[in-house]
Each structure stands twice: as structure tokens, then as C-alpha cells.
Design a protein around this motif. Structure first.
Motif, PDB file in Angstrom:
ATOM      1  N   TYR A   1       0.863  -1.128  -0.010  1.00 42.08           N
ATOM      2  CA  TYR A   1      -0.091  -0.063   0.041  1.00 42.08           C
ATOM      3  C   TYR A   1       0.852   1.388  -0.115  1.00 42.08           C
ATOM      4  O   TYR A   1       0.351   2.166  -0.518  1.00 42.08           O
ATOM      5  CB  TYR A   1      -0.881  -0.029   1.346  1.00 42.08           C
ATOM      6  N   SER A   2       2.130   1.122   0.443  1.00 45.85           N
ATOM      7  CA  SER A   2       2.830   2.380   0.583  1.00 45.85           C
ATOM      8  C   SER A   2       3.986   2.694  -0.195  1.00 45.85           C
ATOM      9  O   SER A   2       4.440   3.787  -0.423  1.00 45.85           O
ATOM     10  CB  SER A   2       3.539   2.504   2.092  1.00 45.85           C
ATOM     11  N   GLN A   3       4.677   1.479  -0.852  1.00 49.58           N
ATOM     12  CA  GLN A   3       5.374   1.668  -1.863  1.00 49.58           C
ATOM     13  C   GLN A   3       5.075   1.590  -3.175  1.00 49.58           C
ATOM     14  O   GLN A   3       4.420   0.606  -3.546  1.00 49.58           O
ATOM     15  CB  GLN A   3       6.621   0.590  -1.629  1.00 49.58           C
ATOM     16  N   ALA A   4       5.437   2.783  -3.947  1.00 47.51           N
ATOM     17  CA  ALA A   4       5.379   2.576  -5.432  1.00 47.51           C
ATOM     18  C   ALA A   4       6.172   1.701  -6.342  1.00 47.51           C
ATOM     19  O   ALA A   4       7.309   1.416  -5.423  1.00 47.51           O
ATOM     20  CB  ALA A   4       5.022   4.169  -5.897  1.00 47.51           C
ATOM     21  N   GLY A   5       5.766   1.429  -7.539  1.00 43.87           N
ATOM     22  CA  GLY A   5       6.862   0.811  -8.174  1.00 43.87           C
ATOM     23  C   GLY A   5       6.457  -0.673  -8.357  1.00 43.87           C
ATOM     24  O   GLY A   5       5.885  -1.372  -7.628  1.00 43.87           O
ATOM     25  N   THR A   6       7.014  -1.533  -9.366  1.00 42.14           N
ATOM     26  CA  THR A   6       6.764  -2.650  -9.917  1.00 42.14           C
ATOM     27  C   THR A   6       7.956  -3.600  -9.387  1.00 42.14           C
ATOM     28  O   THR A   6       9.034  -3.118  -9.929  1.00 42.14           O
ATOM     29  CB  THR A   6       6.339  -2.949 -11.134  1.00 42.14           C
ATOM     30  N   PRO A   7       7.522  -4.401  -8.237  1.00 45.82           N
ATOM     31  CA  PRO A   7       8.881  -5.066  -7.903  1.00 45.82           C
ATOM     32  C   PRO A   7       9.273  -6.053  -8.853  1.00 45.82           C
ATOM     33  O   PRO A   7       8.589  -6.742  -9.984  1.00 45.82           O
ATOM     34  CB  PRO A   7       8.354  -5.999  -6.748  1.00 45.82           C
ATOM     35  N   ARG A   8      10.492  -6.324  -9.188  1.00 45.94           N
ATOM     36  CA  ARG A   8      11.170  -7.360  -9.968  1.00 45.94           C
ATOM     37  C   ARG A   8      11.375  -8.722  -9.088  1.00 45.94           C
ATOM     38  O   ARG A   8      12.206  -8.372  -8.314  1.00 45.94           O
ATOM     39  CB  ARG A   8      12.277  -6.711 -10.721  1.00 45.94           C
TER      40      ARG A   8
END
Ligand code: TRP
Ligand code: ZN
Length: 904
Positions: free
Chosen positions: A462-469
Motif C-alpha cells: 500500500y505504501s511503496q510505489a513501483g513494480t517489484p522485479r
């Protein structure tokens, strides 16, 4: 009054951490409307009281574009002042007793081109209040945590506005007595449920309704109504059926009943978005209501089912339990998208049809949300700040938010999730709450689950943007018969978030043997194998998982069902991917294997030195595609997905530097090769799937029509190369005699896309047939604006379409059908070396911004990914954005988008 904007100060940034409860509560609201397009009078009588938990302070009421006539406190005139457009009352009664505030204002619905607040569309009054439109109707505490009981009286001319609707139950109606009221009537509505003002709605006009009574499990009777303009009744059956299915499904799957005697849907052709969940009175874009087999495609039918479901499901997830503040938007949107996705899947009769729906949803996520998460507008599912909340109704809040809910279901199981939902409503019914409250309820109902154990870390979604790899690598040790899968994770920085902490990533994994069978999986330390798909929950930056009893080197199937919204990096040989494409029991990964094979070939051709290769596809790939197409057991819908190459926008995301022309050229070459090499197979596919009996919008025949349509498109492409005229002729015949819009439109687009000479005639004929069907004309415009570019011919065609007598810039659907289809969905035509596409874009953004900032701001995002573009596109794009940004009186909406786009 011209809509002059206030002088440009620095934009006000709203921050989540600044949340404070309201200084006053509004218990009841009584609204009386005298509806008149030029000057509507609104009497707003409220009972308020001070919030005892907050220090005493002035009452500040939001307003926008209102004319204030009178303010009374407990029936007495009182002093007030204006702070910008905010009405400030400083000398209110002291103490915590309720008091009455009466506010009399007027507004001009016919001049409301933003379509927020009260507006007129084709002679009918509509409202749109989410997120902050209620303040354009009356002064109010326009925030979702102020929940009040509403009584609404509508008064209007009876002949012009015979139907008067608002939220809740109709308690009284009739003719208005007395002089000055000749020919006028009224209706009084009481909403039995408290609600935030963004769920207020009214509709007044000359409409007709399809009606259906349904009985709930409790025995309670409900009246369902779908209101449309006269003449559209024959397009309401599917929306009504979708609504009935929605009512039944929410009760069956989540135990959530309809809580009103009457539930209404009203369609309007002037609407900024898809639809709106106003309590008991949903207002819809006609695009998501009206359908019959002659005018709507299978995609339209499916979208209507989803959107009707979506708005209906909001009745519990959004309305009964609402958002504390707008940063919590995904609390209702992510959850409700998850629910509408599950609804559509549960309506599917077969596992294959469910998988098709899942693949379609993931495709949206990857082609629209992943780019957002990697661009200048990247934001967490629960944003930390905004300038204009309308800019945060995004694919991140909606679609990624739905994935975050889906992962919670994955971690606690389907039954555990139901228990969590039960607890959520037990705790929070009637409240305005946060995303934390939701996740806490799901975890608390499943105390022994991984979710409960990992909750604080899980909430980073909910708090971190970006798509994890996620990087995956496998190692097989023949001596010990062990297979070790090592997973690691990382996440790129996003604007304002340099450092990322590890996420909780549920990764569903299977192993296939050489025959393509799933292995029973036993992790080291376990005594017996358990199942053929295992959920590995990655929490560290890196972790290894070892399976034992693996007799031969397996082929791994990782991230089955797309169990987490991540980018998966895995060195997979072509042989492994072909094996998965042929055998994987997980349909998602079976499809994904084909996409990876195609993507690998596309990227190689794009990156190759010199001119683009003329034959990027090898025989192994073509044979594999042929096997899928001819497969005796696979469903047509699934075949169509496998045989569709990855979108240009998805290919672009895989590259560091994007040359849209090169991507387009390579993908087109691949399509041409697929068309030529599989010619006989396409003929077979067309012959086998073209006839489907009487039209029914259900998954099996929908899939058959989709595959037939793809085949026809391929046959027209092949004909272009070979000079054959038979297939274009047959296709033209299909445009003429198809008995449903899906087949007709597929044929028309096969001609347009292949650029055949017959396309002109076919388009003209189609226009004549459907000149009175607005939604069909939208398709006609969109097809031409989205057509493949041939020597720069699309932009001049788009300019001509804007001059067409049927083009109306102020109608959002029509504007989108031409301008968005060109700027957002036709990269090779839009990104021109001469920058004319960008100039066109900036002109339209500025033009639309003068009357509808919400629509302009969506268009402004067409150049989000400009920093990735190759030259000369990159510099020209920046210049065009700067040109928009330099305009002195931009809306907050567009200003926020272009400012972020140009940042650092
Ligand atoms: N809440 C609506 C939904 O998701 C969408 C919505 C938000 C909307 N703001 C809007 C629709 C403004 C129209 C105009 O269903
Ligand atoms: Zn919604």
C-alpha cells in the motif's frame, strides 16, 4: 459567467499525514431543488453539531462555482465571510447542541461543461459528485468521513422532466399547488442510509425504465430499474440481467444483501468516466449500459457485466463502509475491482473461461499499470499526497489495488478471505475507514495465516510505489534428486521514493516433467509431497527453496496465475518455454510462455543492427503457434489470446530506449509472417469458427467469434501480400451481412487494418447503417483514428474526423474515440518525426482544459513515458509538454500531470 480561474498561486498539495477529523458533524441534510437548466435553486437545510473531539473552531464549508443568496442559523440571519470559494461561519452557537443551518444558492447546470456537480445532458439533469462535485451543488463539508441522512425534494416542469429520481426511497410525489407552479410537479426521496456527500445523486428528465422485481434470500422484495432515453429500451436487457446476477452473486459469495427497496441505474451519454455508485441510484455512461447484438460487441457485453457488477458491489464496499479520506480510495476501488473480477470469473462455466478472464485482467495491468508505476505519475496504491484527487483515479489505485486484495485472498485462502470480509463489515459497517483497517480485518480473521504473521511488511504494497522485479533461477542436482529455485526481489526507485524495502511476494510454483506432467511437490523438511502447485512466500531480498524427490530435471512454471503483480525475470530456454506452451496445467503460464517466446523474438529484431529483419519468426515458433491454433482440446478464446502478439506498449516497456516506429515495424512484420506462414490454418480457423448460431454473449461463442475475427484479420493481411482479392471480398461481404456487431466490426477492422481498398466503401456503408447509434459511431471514429499508419496518413485523417459533422468535442466518449485512440492507442501514428502528433496533442489538451479539466488531464498523460523515447521524439515530446505547462491558466488537473512529467 465565463469560467475564469483564480490567479495562479503555487498549487496546494494535500498530504495524507495532515488528516484531521472534521470540526463539525452533519447529521441530517434536507435538500430542495427547483430545477431549471439556466438557474437551478438549491435550498440546503442541515443539522450540524460540533465534533467534541476537536478544538472549537469556525465552520468552513466547501463551495465551487455557486451563487450564494442567503445563510440562516437556527432560522436567523448570521454573519459569514468568504475565503476564496470557502464559506466561513465564525459565530456559531457554542456548546455541543445540534443547530440548524440553512443555505440558499443557485447554479447554472446548462453551463456546466466539466460534468461535475449538477449538469444537463440532452435535456436531462444528472449529477456527478465523486470526488469533490457536491460542493458545486451546495456549500458543504465535502469530505467522505462526514456521513449524513438525506431527504431530497425535486421540483420541476412536469412535461419536460416527468421522471424525478434521487437516492433511497420515494416517499411522496405529485403536482405542485399554488400560483406560479402551473405544470410543475415534485418528488420527495428519503435515503434510509447515512452516506458521504459524494454518493448523493439526482436525475430529472424524460426517461423510461426496464423494471424487474427480485426476491432476496431474506424474502424481501426489491425493485430493479434501468432508466434510459426513449428508444433505447431494446438495449437494456443485458444490463438488467447483469444487475440481477450481481445481486444474487454478492449474497451467495459474500453474504451481502441489497439493502434498499429500490435499486436504479440511469444511463447518460455525457459522462467523464465509466459509471458511479451513488447510493441506490447508479449513474452510468451509456457505453456501460446499452447493448444489443446489433450494436454492441462481445467486449461491450463483457464490460457491461463488469461495470454493472462493480457499481453494485460498491453498495457494500464503498457505500456501507466508505473511505476516511481520498488517500484511502483503493480501500473501495481496489476491493471493488477485485470483487467485479471474481464476479465475472464466477459467472464462467469452465476453468478455461475463468483463465481467459484472468489473462485479460493481467494484460490490462501489465500494459497500463506497469507503465504508470515506472513513469512520472507513479504513486503508491495509497498515495501520500496529491494536488487534484481526480488525477488519482488510476490503474494503480484500481487494478494494482485489486491485485493487492487478491494477494490477501491468496495468502489466507478463499474461505479465510470470506471470514475476513465478514469481520470487516462486523467492525466497520456505517464507518469511514482506512486501507489499514481492511488489511487488519482480513489478518485478524485468519490469525494463523502468513498474512497475519507478515502484516506490517505486507502493507508495503500500500505504501511503496513501483513494480517489484522478481528474479528466479533454478538448479537441478541429479545426484541428490533435488531442485532448488532461488528467488530474489528488487524494486526501482520512483519519484519521491528512492529506497524500497522488500515486499511480501506470494509466488505460485509448479514443476513439469519431460512429459509435461505436474510433479507432486515436496520441499526439503516435509515428509510427504503436497500438491502440484506450491505457494512460496518471498519476504527476504533473496531466498532459496529446495524440492526433493525430483527424478529428472524439471521445467519450472513460476508465478502461476500471476500470483503477484511483479515483473518476473527468468532465464528460460526456448525449449522450456515451448514445453510450457505445450503442456503447462496452469493456463496463465501456458499463455505467458507463448508471449515470452514472441517477446524474445520482437526484442531481438528491434535491437538488431541496421534495418529491421524481414523474418523475425523462426519455424519452431510458427509451428508452436500452429499447434495451439489447431489444438483439439483448447478453447477458442484461449487460442485467440495465445495467437495475439504482445502489444506495442508492452514491448516498449521492456526497452530502455523506445523507437515507436521500429517497434511498430517489427510487430507488423511478425504479424505478416504469422499471417502468411499459417495461411491454411487461418482458413481452417475461420471456417470452423465463423458460424455460431443465434447471438448470445457467453464465453464459448464469444471466444469463437474472437478467433474467427483474428483469422479474418490474418487472411486479409496475407491477401495484401499475395494480391489475393478473394478474402477481402469475403470480408466485405461479412461487413454487409453479419448478424451481430462483433462479427461485423471484426470484418470492418480487418479491412481497415490491412489497408485494403474496400475499406473506404465498407466504412461509408457502416456509417450509413449506424448514423443514429452514438455508441457505434464512437467505434467507427476510433477504428479510423487507431488505424495503422501508412506514410503518415493517420494524422490528416484524424484532423478530418474532427471536422466531421458527427464529431462533438464536448462529448467525452466522442472526444476519446478520436483523440485518445490516436494519442494513446496508436503509437506509430502519434510519434512522428516531424512532431506534428505532439503539436496536435498539446493543442487538444489546452483546448479541452478550458471546459473539461478531467478529460484534458487524462489526455495529458499520453506522453507520460517521454523520457524513454529515442531522439528526435524525446526532445520534441518535452517541448510539447513544456508548451502545455507554460499556459498561464491551466486547471489543477492538467498542471499536476505536466509538472510531474517535466520534473527532474
Ligand atoms: N467511483 C466510480 C467508480 O469507480 C468512478 C468515478 C470516480 C467517477 N470519479 C468519477 C465517475 C467522476 C464519473 C466521474 O465506479
Ligand atoms: Zn469503483
Amino acid at each position: 459567467m465565463p469560467q475564469l480561474r483564480e490567479a495562479q498561486g503555487p498549487a496546494t498539495v494535500i498530504r495524507r499525514e495532515d488528516y484531521t477529523p472534521p470540526a463539525y458533524w452533519v447529521d441530517t441534510v434536507e435538500l430542495i431543488f427547483d430545477l431549471d437548466p439556466a438557474k437551478t435553486r438549491v435550498l440546503n437545510r442541515m443539522r450540524l453539531r460540533r465534533n467534541p473531539d476537536v478544538p472549537a473552531q469556525a465552520l468552513r464549508l466547501d463551495g465551487d462555482d455557486l451563487n450564494l443568496a442567503r445563510v440562516l442559523v437556527n432560522g436567523q440571519g448570521c454573519s459569514f465571510k468568504m475565503d476564496g470559494s470557502t464559506l466561513v461561519l465564525e459565530s456559531l452557537p457554542e456548546g455541543h447542541e445540534p443547530f440548524e443551518l440553512e443555505i440558499f444558492t443557485t447554479c447554472a447546470p446548462e453551463k456546466n461543461t466539466q460534468l461535475m456537480g449538477l449538469y444537463v445532458s440532452q435535456g436531462t439533469f444528472f449529477t456527478q459528485c465523486e470526488a469533490e462535485g457536491f460542493r458545486r451543488i451546495t456549500y458543504f463539508l465535502d469530505r467522505p468521513d462526514v456521513m449524513a441522512s438525506y431527504t431530497v425534494t425535486l421540483r420541476a416542469d412536469k412535461a419536460r422532466y416527468p421522471v424525478l429520481l434521487s437516492n433511497g426511497n420515494l416517499v411522496e410525489s405529485g403536482d405542485l399547488p399554488g400560483p406560479g407552479n402551473e405544470g410543475r410537479h415534485f418528488a420527495k426521496w428519503v435515503d434510509p442510509h447515512k452516506k458521504p456527500c459524494y454518493l448523493f445523486a439526482l436525475v430529472a428528465g424524460n426517461l423510461v425504465a426496464r423494471e424487474q422485481r427480485v426476491r432476496a434470500r431474506s424474502g424481501q422484495e426489491h425493485l430493479l430499474q434501468v432508466y434510459v432515453r426513449q428508444g433505447d429500451m431494446d438495449k437494456t436487457e443485458h444490463a438488467m440481467n447483469s444487475l440481477i446476477h450481481s445481486v444474487i452473486w454478492d449474497e451467495a459469495r459474500f453474504g451481502l444483501p441489497l439493502d434498499l427497496e429500490r435499486f436504479m441505474i440511469v444511463a447518460t451519454s455525457d459522462f467523464n468516466m465509466g459509471a458511479m455508485e451513488n447510493k441506490g441510484l447508479n449513474i452510468f455512461n451509456t457505453k456501460y449500459v446499452l447493448a444489443n447484438s446489433a450494436t454492441a460487441t462481445d467486449t461491450d457485453f463483457a464490460n457491461i457485466e463488469s461495470v454493472v457488477g462493480h457499481e453494485y458491489f460498491h453498495n457494500w464496499t464503498g457505500n456501507r463502509v466508505t473511505c476516511r479520506d481520498w488517500f484511502q480510495l483503493s480501500l473501495k476501488e481496489g476491493l471493488t475491482v477485485f470483487r467485479d473480477q471474481e464476479f465475472s470469473m464466477d459467472l464462467c462455466a469452465t476453468p478455461s473461461a475463468r483463465a481467459v478472464k484472468r489473462i485479460e485482467d493481467v494484460r490490462v495491468l501489465r500494459t497500463a499499470q506497469f507503465p504508470e508505476d515506472a513513469g512520472p505519475m507513479a504513486h503508491p496504491v495509497r498515495p501520500d499526497s496529491y494536488v487534484e484527487i481526480n488525477n488519482f483515479y488510476t490503474v494503480t489505485v484500481y487494478e494494482k489495488g485489486a491485485e493487492v486484495v487478491r494477494m490477501q485472498q491468496t495468502l489466507v485462502g478463499r474461505e479465510g478471505f470470506r471470514r475476513g470480509m465478514d469481520l470487516y463489515f462486523q467492525r466497520h459497517d456505517g464507518q469511514a475507514v482506512t486501507c489499514d483497517d481492511f488489511a487488519q480485518a482480513i489478518a485478524d480473521a485468519n490469525p494463523d495465516s502468513d498474512l497475519a504473521r507478515l502484516l506490517p511488511q505486507f502493507k508495503r504494497w500500500y505504501s511503496q510505489a513501483g513494480t517489484p522485479r522478481v528474479h528466479a533461477s533454478g538448479h537441478y542436482d541429479a545426484a541428490t534428486q533435488r531442485y532448488t529455485l532461488t528467488l530474489s526481489q528488487s524494486c526501482e526507485a520512483t519519484p519521491g521514493q528512492a529506497e524500497k524495502q522488500p515486499f511480501v511476494i506470494p509466488v505460485a510454483v509448479g514443476l513439469l516433467d519431460a512429459q509435461g506432467q505436474d510433479l507432486a511437490l515436496q520441499l526439503v523438511g516435509e515428509t510427504v509431497p503436497a500438491g502440484t502447485t506450491r505457494l512460496l512466500v518471498l519476504t527476504e531480498p533473496q531466498h532459496s527453496y529446495t524440492f526433493e524427490g525430483v527424478a529428472t530435471e524439471p521445467v519450472p512454471s513460476v508465478l502461476r496465475g500471476f500470483s503477484a503483480p511483479v515483473l518476473l525475470d527468468m532465464a528460460q530456454s526456448d525449449a522450456h518455454l515451448l514445453h510450457l506452451l505445450a503442456h503447462d496445467s496452469d493456463p496463465f503460464n501456458r499463455w505467458e510462455a507463448g508471449q515470452r517466446l514472441a517477446l524474445r523474438r520482437a526484442l531481438a529484431a528491434i535491437r538488431a543492427e541496421g534495418p529491421a529483419p524481414t523474418a523475425p519468426l523462426d519455424n519452431a515458433f510458427l509451428d508452436a503457434m500452429r499447434s495451439v491454433l489447431r489444438h483439439p482440446a483448447l478453447d477458442a478464446a484461449f487460442k485467440e489470446l495465445v495467437l495475439t502478439l504482445p502489444a506495442e506498449s508492452y514491448i516498449a516497456e521492456q526497452l530502455d530506449v523506445v523507437d515507436p516506429q521500429r517497434i511498430h515495424a517489427v510487430r507488423e512484420t511478425m504479424r505478416q509472417q504469422l499471417a502468411n506462414a499459417l495461411f491454411d490454418d487461418w482458413v481452417w480457423a475461420w471456417e470452423q469458427h465463423k458460424d455460431n448460431g443465434a447471438y448470445r454473449p457467453e464465453p464459448v461463442s464469444t471466444g469463437r467469434r474472437a478467433l474467427a475475427g483474428l483469422a479474418l484479420g490474418m487472411l486479409c493481411l496475407a491477401a495484401r501480400d499475395s494480391g489475393d482479392t478473394v478474402w477481402p471480398g469475403k470480408t466485405y461481404q461479412r461487413v454487409k451481412d453479419a448478424d451481430n456487431m462483433t462479427d461485423r466490426f471484426n470484418a470492418l477492422s480487418a479491412l481497415v487494418v490491412s489497408g485494403h481498398a474496400l475499406a473506404r466503401d465498407a466504412l461509408a456503408r457502416f456509417h450509413t447503417l449506424f448514423k443514429n447509434e452514438a455508441l457505434v459511431l464512437d467505434k467507427w471514429f476510433a477504428l479510423q483514428a487507431g488505424a495503422p499508419d501508412r506514410g503518415g496518413n493517420v494524422l490528416p485523417a484524424v484532423r478530418q474526423l474532427l471536422a466531421h459533422p458527427d464529431f462533438h468535442l464536448k462529448n467525452p466518449n466522442r472526444a476519446r474515440s478520436v483523440i485518445f485512440s490516436y494519442c494513446n492507442a496508436n503509437p506509430a501514428a502519434f510519434h512522428r518525426e516531424d512532431a506534428a502528433g505532439y503539436v496536435f496533442w498539446s493543442d487538444r489538451v489546452l483546448e479541452i482544459d478550458t471546459f473539461n479539466p478531467q478529460v484534458a488531464s487524462r489526455l495529458a498523460r499520453a506522453l507520460d513515458r517521454w523520457k524513454k523515447l529515442a531522439e528526435p521524439y524525446r526532445s520534441a515530446a518535452r517541448e510539447a509538454i513544456a508548451r502545455v505547462a507554460a499556459k498561464p491558466d491551466l486547471s489543477n488537473d492538467v498542471r499536476e500531470v505536466v509538472t510531474r512529467s517535466l520534473a527532474d
